[in-house]
Design an enzyme around this catalytic site. Structure first.
Site, PDB file in Angstrom:
ATOM      1  N   GLU A   1      -6.276   3.555  -6.123  1.00 14.54           N
ATOM      2  CA  GLU A   1      -7.580   3.684  -5.474  1.00 14.54           C
ATOM      3  C   GLU A   1      -8.212   4.999  -5.919  1.00 14.54           C
ATOM      4  O   GLU A   1      -7.760   6.070  -5.549  1.00 14.54           O
ATOM      5  CB  GLU A   1      -7.438   3.682  -3.949  1.00 14.54           C
ATOM      6  CG  GLU A   1      -8.789   3.750  -3.270  1.00 14.54           C
ATOM      7  CD  GLU A   1      -8.766   4.434  -1.908  1.00 14.54           C
ATOM      8  OE1 GLU A   1      -9.679   4.178  -1.120  1.00 14.54           O
ATOM      9  OE2 GLU A   1      -7.845   5.237  -1.633  1.00 14.54           O
TER      10      GLU A   1
ATOM     11  N   HIS B   1     -11.386  -2.990   3.085  1.00 17.12           N
ATOM     12  CA  HIS B   1     -11.288  -2.523   4.478  1.00 17.12           C
ATOM     13  C   HIS B   1     -12.049  -1.216   4.726  1.00 17.12           C
ATOM     14  O   HIS B   1     -12.127  -0.774   5.867  1.00 17.12           O
ATOM     15  CB  HIS B   1      -9.810  -2.336   4.835  1.00 17.12           C
ATOM     16  CG  HIS B   1      -9.170  -1.247   4.038  1.00 17.12           C
ATOM     17  ND1 HIS B   1      -8.956  -1.354   2.671  1.00 17.12           N
ATOM     18  CD2 HIS B   1      -8.745  -0.014   4.380  1.00 17.12           C
ATOM     19  CE1 HIS B   1      -8.420  -0.229   2.231  1.00 17.12           C
ATOM     20  NE2 HIS B   1      -8.281   0.594   3.242  1.00 17.12           N
ATOM     21  N   ASP B   2     -12.575  -0.597   3.678  1.00 17.82           N
ATOM     22  CA  ASP B   2     -13.327   0.647   3.847  1.00 17.82           C
ATOM     23  C   ASP B   2     -14.835   0.438   3.732  1.00 17.82           C
ATOM     24  O   ASP B   2     -15.600   1.395   3.796  1.00 17.82           O
ATOM     25  CB  ASP B   2     -12.895   1.678   2.787  1.00 17.82           C
ATOM     26  CG  ASP B   2     -11.506   2.226   3.058  1.00 17.82           C
ATOM     27  OD1 ASP B   2     -11.150   2.357   4.250  1.00 17.82           O
ATOM     28  OD2 ASP B   2     -10.778   2.518   2.094  1.00 17.82           O
TER      29      ASP B   2
ATOM     30  N   ASP C   1       0.868  -1.171   0.000  1.00 13.48           N
ATOM     31  CA  ASP C   1       0.000   0.000   0.000  1.00 13.48           C
ATOM     32  C   ASP C   1       0.906   1.222   0.000  1.00 13.48           C
ATOM     33  O   ASP C   1       1.899   1.251   0.720  1.00 13.48           O
ATOM     34  CB  ASP C   1      -0.874  -0.006   1.270  1.00 13.48           C
ATOM     35  CG  ASP C   1      -2.280   0.458   0.988  1.00 13.48           C
ATOM     36  OD1 ASP C   1      -2.427   1.567   0.454  1.00 13.48           O
ATOM     37  OD2 ASP C   1      -3.219  -0.291   1.311  1.00 13.48           O
TER      38      ASP C   1
ATOM     39  N   ASP D   1      -2.793   4.697  -2.656  1.00 17.37           N
ATOM     40  CA  ASP D   1      -3.877   5.172  -1.803  1.00 17.37           C
ATOM     41  C   ASP D   1      -4.294   6.601  -2.173  1.00 17.37           C
ATOM     42  O   ASP D   1      -3.442   7.482  -2.278  1.00 17.37           O
ATOM     43  CB  ASP D   1      -3.374   5.156  -0.351  1.00 17.37           C
ATOM     44  CG  ASP D   1      -4.427   5.577   0.648  1.00 17.37           C
ATOM     45  OD1 ASP D   1      -5.442   4.879   0.728  1.00 17.37           O
ATOM     46  OD2 ASP D   1      -4.223   6.599   1.334  1.00 17.37           O
TER      47      ASP D   1
END
Ligand code: GLC
Length: 540
Positions: free
Chosen positions: A254, A329-330, A97, A198
């Site tokens: 993302e 995870h969001d 990430d 990210d």
């Protein structure tokens, strides 16, 4: 040109919740090493780790204080190198990430920047305003203003799109852009295969001295800090520089608010030149049944199925290789969010992952994991506000918290369930996240059960890697109702994936006879497929 990631099936690991090896309640890199054989057997070939850098953990690692070292809770650099080596031995690739929009306020750059206005790092961040007056009315995604007082008491403010402990970097400054490339090089030189980038869509901001129209202050001002034209310019430079030096690097961006047009700009070699983008715009929701008397933020809602179908078909027909996912995870886990039962959770997996594109499977998805129940969201302002509003509107606190647990992203980050021991084999001690998983499932129990989620996912992943499903074209068939039916075809091969989420059975004409995967009940004879409610099939 053929690339290793043409056939990538990505498995997303939330390292804090995957496997604890040193019994401190926090998952770690040695834990991941221990589980590589499990992942190999599952059939995935690429791992994406959520952030593992040194971090005060204000945002679970997305607040990075040192990009060049591993957070001690998760291990050491030696552990990381061992993980990378072992993963490669298993023929798996590893994605890090990469947090480039902001740092932690504990990062030495920021610490220096708030020592003096003359700090050479001052311009690494975005300071603005004067005499204690904020430059604008923009709101942070995490609540409140994007502006926080300069701790140096200059009368200025610094910009943070997320938590106030996560100051945004100033991408206008070429030194910042170079510093970020250097960090990427450090990890790619170690042998990392790619980056999950990210929040990159936020690196460019509009003129800071411009309010966004709105009656509330501060107001979310997305057009002023998301998908600005300069994102393309800076990301183009970033991607091309890395690709020139590391021709095999895989860049997965993302892009939460990207529609197909933006996604194509981000994939275009003349645009952001990324290899894949993850949008959050897949799951169109039906907001019509929500209670208008309190905030909708954590009110559970159904999928607007018709709109979702239209949306999916547009992505499939417009973007070359869409990113396919059901959870991350969001987001709440799909088994809690939209699937009404286990059959439907499996059907969503067939729906999504057998489409054209690159699959990302979120840890535990392959066991049918649902959200955990978190008894208290300590210090989470948005949860407090929601519970207050909901209880004032007549709900009990438990009812409001139940909604939060269905909808909050934290509830999707529960420990992986490996076996039947007290903490699910994740750890011998209480996990870092205070939540309870009420499901009685584990990887161990599912191992030998032919009908388990785990064996279903193993089959699905291996099917996904066959030529037809890896490369074939996609065509949706318009079967009325709450159905989802599509074909994949390649040369003289073709298959259909037929899913019935409706309350009544459906009938489809088909010349296919070879059953590849099944959920629920069906009948197939004389060119007719009868599919019962909550049933699905893959036919060739
Ligand atoms: C991304 C991450 C999210 C994080 C945010 C700020 O959206 O996925 O978890 O909170 O960026 O880094």
């Amino acid at each position: 040109m053929k690339k290793w990631y043409d056939n990538a099936v990505i498995y997303q690991i939330y390292p804090k919740s995957f496997q604890d090896s040193n019994q401190d309640g926090v998952g770690d890199l040695q834990g991941i090493i221990k589980r590589l054989p499990y992942l190999k057997k599952l059939g995935v070939n690429t791992l994406w780790l959520n952030p593992i850098y040194v971090s005060p953990q204000v945002d679970n690692g997305y607040d990075v204080a040192n990009y060049y070292a591993i957070d001690p809770q998760m291990g050491s650099m030696a552990d990381f190198e061992a993980l990378l080596k072992e993963a490669h031995k298993f023929d798996m690739h590893l994605l890090m990430d990469f947090v480039l929009n902001h740092t932690s306020d504990q990062h030495p750059w920021f610490q220096d920047a708030i020592k003096s206005k003359d700090s050479i790092y001052r311009d690494y961040y975005i300071f603005a305003g004067e005499n204690g007056k904020r430059p604008n009315n923009w709101a942070s995604f995490f609540g409140g203003s994007v502006w926080e007082k300069d701790p140096l008491n200059t009368g200025e403010y610094y910009f943070h799109l997320f938590d106030k402990h996560m100051p945004d970097l100033n991408w206008k400054n070429p030194e910042v852009r170079h510093a970020m490339l250097d960090i990427a090089r450090f990890w790619l030189d170690k042998g990392v295969d790619g980056l999950r980038i990210d929040a990159f869509i936020h690196v460019a901001k509009a003129d800071l001295y411009q309010n966004f129209p709105g009656n509330i202050d501060p107001v979310v001002a997305e057009p002023f800090y998301a998908n600005r034209p300069q994102v393309l310019e800076w990301m183009n430079e970033f991607s091309h520089t890395l690709k020139a030096e590391y021709p095999d690097v895989y860049l997965l961006g993302e892009a939460s608010s990207a529609d197909v047009t933006l996604a194509n700009d981000y994939l275009d070699p003349n645009g952001a030149a990324l290899d894949s983008v993850i949008t959050f715009r897949y799951f169109t929701e039906d907001l019509s049944k929500l209670n208008p008397n309190f905030s909708d933020q954590y009110q559970p809602r159904d999928l607007d199925f018709e709109a979702f179908k239209q949306n999916q078909v547009v992505w499939q027909q417009t973007v070359d290789k869409p990113n396919l996912y059901l959870n991350n995870h969001d987001l709440p886990r799909i088994a809690t969010r939209f699937a009404k039962n286990d059959n439907q959770a499996k059907m969503y997996a067939l729906l999504m992952h057998l489409q054209k594109g690159t699959s990302v499977i979120y840890y535990g998805e392959e066991l049918g994991l649902r959200n955990i129940n978190i008894p208290e969201y300590e210090g989470d302002e948005s949860v407090d506000r929601f519970v207050k509003e909901a209880t004032e509107a007549g709900l009990t606190k438990d009812e409001a918290m139940d909604m939060v647990n269905q909808m909050h992203r934290l509830a999707s980050r529960g420990p992986m369930l490996w076996d039947d021991s007290p903490y699910g084999g994740f750890s011998n001690v209480e996990p870092w996240i205070k939540g309870i998983n009420e499901q009685n499932v584990s990887a161990q129990d599912q191992e030998d059960d032919p009908n388990s989620f785990l064996n279903f996912y193993r089959k699905l992943i291996s099917l996904k890697q066959t030529e037809l499903f890896a490369k074939g074209a996609y065509r949706m068939l318009n079967i009325p109702g709450k159905t989802y039916v599509y074909e994949r075809h390649l040369d003289d091969q073709s298959a259909i994936v037929a899913l019935n989420f409706d309350h009544h059975s459906i009938e489809i004409d088909t010349d296919k006879t070879d059953v590849l995967m099944v959920v629920g009940d069906y009948e197939l004879h004389d060119g007719k497929l009868l599919l019962e409610p909550d049933s699905g099939i893959v036919l060739k």
